[in-house]
Design a protein around this motif. Structure first.
Motif, PDB file in Angstrom:
ATOM      1  N   HIS A  98      28.924 -30.072  -8.128  1.00  0.00           N
ATOM      2  CA  HIS A  98      30.033 -30.551  -8.859  1.00  0.00           C
ATOM      3  C   HIS A  98      31.309 -30.044  -8.370  1.00  0.00           C
ATOM      4  CE1 HIS A  98      33.168 -31.796 -11.665  1.00  0.00           C
ATOM      5  NE2 HIS A  98      32.564 -32.596 -12.074  1.00  0.00           N
ATOM      6  N   GLU A 142      34.937 -29.571 -16.334  1.00  0.00           N
ATOM      7  CA  GLU A 142      34.618 -30.749 -15.664  1.00  0.00           C
ATOM      8  C   GLU A 142      35.229 -31.975 -16.574  1.00  0.00           C
ATOM      9  OE1 GLU A 142      30.543 -30.904 -14.941  1.00  0.00           O
ATOM     10  OE2 GLU A 142      30.409 -29.147 -13.807  1.00  0.00           O
ATOM     11  N   GLN A 163      32.621 -37.881 -12.920  1.00  0.00           N
ATOM     12  CA  GLN A 163      33.924 -38.183 -12.862  1.00  0.00           C
ATOM     13  C   GLN A 163      33.873 -39.432 -13.475  1.00  0.00           C
ATOM     14  OE1 GLN A 163      32.254 -36.944 -10.257  1.00  0.00           O
ATOM     15  NE2 GLN A 163      33.352 -34.984  -9.515  1.00  0.00           N
ATOM     16  N   GLU A 220      38.945 -35.093 -16.558  1.00  0.00           N
ATOM     17  CA  GLU A 220      38.942 -36.529 -16.732  1.00  0.00           C
ATOM     18  C   GLU A 220      39.571 -37.076 -17.907  1.00  0.00           C
ATOM     19  OE1 GLU A 220      37.987 -37.612 -13.810  1.00  0.00           O
ATOM     20  OE2 GLU A 220      37.367 -35.624 -13.153  1.00  0.00           O
TER      21      GLU A 220
END
Length: 220
Positions: free
Chosen positions: A20, A191, A147, A195
């Protein structure tokens, strides 16, 4: 030929990631249908306490929920019983073989409010704006395109909907799971918030897993 090669190299990360980019986390391989027995192992009840997890999350009658990476339906059918006849479970997986096992299990156990969905690595194929809660149990760390998946799941949520991840605690080296199949709260937060989500709460009531709850950070 050289131009084609350059374009392929540039395009590859968008379709396949081994790490990632935001956290440097190694993305774990997806468990194949051959490992279905591990999902239904007798020890899982004590190791993960699934009913305690669903109590903590707050699965209620009438809810529309999604189990992304549902596998054989270990959590899907539990949620289906909780949401009842007025609710619905969308059970998503990448592998047709897993969904076949899930449908057979639902039929055996006479559960009729589960709809299976064959997704892709980039899209769970959930209905837009309909889902009260999307649940990811020990699966987010396997997403090759996290994503895209997070963006599509956000589109599926109602304005008050929630995204809930259960992940084995990377912070605890005593938990006997391979490192790439664990995640820390910090990794998940970094992470997922990138988004279009915001961290709502972290629930630490399970023997081995974090329960990490997000809400959309803006109106869709």
């Amino acid at each position: 030929m050289a131009l084609i090669l350059v374009l392929l190299l540039l395009l590859t990360p968008a379709f396949s990631q081994s790490v990632h980019p935001a956290t440097g986390r190694q993305i774990a391989p997806v468990m194949g249908a051959g490992g279905a027995g591990w999902l239904d192992r007798p020890e899982r009840e004590a190791e993960e306490e699934p009913d305690k997890a669903l109590d903590a999350i707050g699965i209620r009658p009438g809810m529309v929920v999604a189990d992304v990476g549902a596998g054989t339906g270990y959590m899907s059918l539990r949620m289906a019983r909780r949401v009842g006849a007025t609710g619905k479970v969308y059970a998503n997986d990448l592998q047709p073989e897993m969904l076949e096992k899930l449908r057979a299990r639902a039929q055996r156990e006479k559960v009729s409010n589960v709809e299976t969905i064959l997704g892709t690595e980039a899209d769970p194929k959930l209905p837009a704006g309909k889902i009260d809660l999307v649940l990811l149990v020990d699966v987010y760390h396997e997403f090759s395109q996290p994503q895209n998946m997070l963006q599509k799941m956000r589109e599926s949520l109602t304005p008050t909907g929630r995204l809930v991840l259960l992940e084995y605690r990377k912070e605890d080296p005593k938990i006997p799971i391979r490192l790439e199949h664990k995640m820390s709260v910090a990794e998940v937060k970094t992470e997922v918030e990138a988004e279009g989500y915001r961290l709502d709460e972290v629930i630490e009531k399970l023997p081995r897993q974090h329960i990490i709850v997000f809400k959309p950070s803006r109106v869709q």
